[in-house]
Write an enzyme that holds these catalytic residues in place. Structure first.
Site, PDB file in Angstrom:
ATOM      1  N   LYS A  81     -86.226  94.705  26.010  1.00 25.78           N
ATOM      2  CA  LYS A  81     -86.420  93.685  24.970  1.00 25.78           C
ATOM      3  C   LYS A  81     -87.884  93.609  24.520  1.00 25.78           C
ATOM      4  O   LYS A  81     -88.756  94.253  25.100  1.00 25.78           O
ATOM      5  CB  LYS A  81     -85.929  92.333  25.484  1.00 25.78           C
ATOM      6  CG  LYS A  81     -84.420  92.303  25.747  1.00 25.78           C
ATOM      7  CD  LYS A  81     -83.616  92.570  24.490  1.00 25.78           C
ATOM      8  CE  LYS A  81     -82.134  92.268  24.645  1.00 25.78           C
ATOM      9  NZ  LYS A  81     -81.372  93.285  25.398  1.00 25.78           N
TER      10      LYS A  81
HETATM   11  C1  LIG Z   1     -77.249  90.234  21.767  1.00 27.34           C
HETATM   12  C2  LIG Z   1     -77.423  90.152  23.257  1.00 27.34           C
HETATM   13  N1  LIG Z   1     -77.093  89.021  23.879  1.00 27.34           N
HETATM   14  C3  LIG Z   1     -77.245  88.870  25.207  1.00 27.34           C
HETATM   15  C4  LIG Z   1     -77.725  89.900  25.978  1.00 27.34           C
HETATM   16  C5  LIG Z   1     -77.830  89.720  27.460  1.00 27.34           C
HETATM   17  O1  LIG Z   1     -79.141  89.720  27.896  1.00 27.34           O
HETATM   18  P1  LIG Z   1     -79.479  89.771  29.469  1.00 27.34           P
HETATM   19  O2  LIG Z   1     -79.376  91.191  29.894  1.00 27.34           O
HETATM   20  O3  LIG Z   1     -80.863  89.223  29.566  1.00 27.34           O
HETATM   21  O4  LIG Z   1     -78.480  88.896  30.145  1.00 27.34           O
HETATM   22  C6  LIG Z   1     -78.090  91.102  25.386  1.00 27.34           C
HETATM   23  C7  LIG Z   1     -78.615  92.207  26.204  1.00 27.34           C
HETATM   24  O5  LIG Z   1     -78.792  93.306  25.829  1.00 27.34           O
HETATM   25  C8  LIG Z   1     -77.926  91.231  23.983  1.00 27.34           C
HETATM   26  O6  LIG Z   1     -78.243  92.381  23.362  1.00 27.34           O
END
Ligand SMILES: Cc1ncc(COP(=O)(O)O)c(C=O)c1O
Length: 394
Positions: free
Chosen positions: A184
């Protein structure tokens, strides 16, 4: 791996991050503590909201958000099909049903018109996702939410920093969830943040992220805390440790510089590729939005090419360039097909975007020469495989 391989992503970790983590290691306080609290305050200031609650993922932040607004078994939550697994699975965690909505024609974000069609008496919330870092149409989603007396939650996993009508994402809707996953825009390896202006939601999320224990449960091992605690609900284990918060604080200081470089890279891709008829550039949003450029998603105009997206991925890989695909729409996955009966053709705009899309590398440490090599490889692919004769894409 080839020496000159351009990976899809490379995190920007400097001496600041290394020193910050080392300091925490040397402090002997590794888990949630003062550094996490500092990170929460700084993050809240950064986005311009009242409360920030640090957690171990965006998935946890989304889960806690839905729990805090009161989503229960039998409820329905509107979710874009064009998103990552996390956005919809958290609805299922609470026994509710994710109702998948199509994307806007020509874009990746949720179509408010399709979402409005899917409202039923059971609908309790809608989750807007800022795909790739392009803020979704929050005004239309707010209107939809108000018209139907439902909650609006934002999945801002891609949107640090992005803004909508002059306000930073994270300061606008009832609750917003951010991700610090390894790829990210700022990272703690794994991690997330929930932001809100509502004290009740913030308190509920703080308690539920650490086993439903009341008060500042983490303080019980400090000299200011007490051994006594009370469990007020069956909570989760989703707190962020100081080790990761230290990384997050160092990354947050660089978020604007990182974003500036991402924008430069997006501009370079536009300059090189926007004139190629066989390619469709990513949506940039209107004058009301600032894009974070987490992802640069190109779409092929398949009817103008003799081969498709998968071939481009393969050829770039052979040329030492890593890419990815964001995302396979949720309704095409076996779970959503088998459990909820979705079929190919149900959400056509999302399916069309998915079939033709490829995410190119974009990250602050990429050099102009690397961007040039990626753009050149894409141009070469188009020239070799276009239906037009003679040479195209010139
Ligand atoms: C649009 C979106 N929402 C939520 C997430 C989940 O993030 P995390 O891995 O921090 O839980 C991601 C992860 O790639 C994502 O791309």
């Amino acid at each position: 791996m080839q020496d000159n391989f351009i990976p899809f992503h490379r995190p920007s970790i400097g001496q600041e991050e290394i020193s910050a983590v080392q300091q925490v290691l040397e402090s002997h306080w590794l888990t949630t503590g003062p550094v996490t609290q500092q990170f929460e305050r700084e993050f809240a200031d950064f986005v311009g909201c009242k409360y920030a609650v640090a957690v171990n993922s965006c998935t946890a932040a989304l889960h806690l958000a839905l729990e805090a607004i009161g989503i229960r078994a039998g409820d329905e939550v509107l979710v874009p099909t064009y998103t990552f697994a996390a956005t919809a699975e958290v609805v299922v965690y609470l026994g509710a049903t994710p109702v998948l909505c199509d994307s806007v024609a020509g874009g990746f974000n949720i179509d408010p018109v399709d979402a409005a069609r899917k409202v039923t008496p059971r609908t309790r919330a809608i989750i807007g996702v800022h795909m790739a870092g392009e803020p979704c149409n929050l005004q239309a989603l707010r209107d939809l939410a108000d018209r139907n007396s439902i909650h609006l939650i934002e999945d801002a996993a891609h949107a640090i920093p992005a803004s909508y009508c002059g306000r930073r994402i994270g300061s606008i809707s009832e609750v917003t969830a951010f991700s610090f996953y390894a790829t990210k825009t700022i990272t703690t390896g794994e991690g997330g943040m929930l932001t809100t202006n509502d004290e009740v939601y913030a308190k509920r999320a703080s308690v539920m992220r650490l086993h439903g224990i009341s008060g500042d449960a983490w303080k019980r091992y400090t000299n200011q805390g007490s051994w006594y605690y009370e469990i007020v609900d069956a909570g989760f284990k989703a707190n962020m440790p100081d080790l990761l918060a230290a990384l997050g604080r160092a990354q947050l200081k660089k978020a604007e510089t990182f974003c500036k470089r991402r924008r430069e890279i997006a501009d370079l891709y536009f300059r090189r590729l926007a004139g190629v008829d066989e390619l469709e550039m990513p949506p940039v949003g209107d004058a009301n939005v600032e894009h974070s450029w987490h992802l640069f998603i190109l779409r092929l105009r398949s009817e103008m090419l003799t081969v498709g997206r998968n071939q481009l991925i393969q050829e770039l890989k052979e040329g030492g360039i890593g890419t990815s695909v964001h995302f396979i729409p949720l309704h095409l996955h076996p779970y959503y097909r088998d459990r909820y009966g979705y079929r190919p053709g149900d959400l056509p705009n999302a399916e069309d975007a998915f079939a033709r899309c490829i995410s190119l590398p974009i990250y602050p440490d990429m050099t102009d020469a690397e961007v040039d090599r990626v753009a050149g490889a894409v141009e070469h692919f188009v020239q070799k495989n276009c239906r037009r004769v003679p040479a195209c894409a010139s």
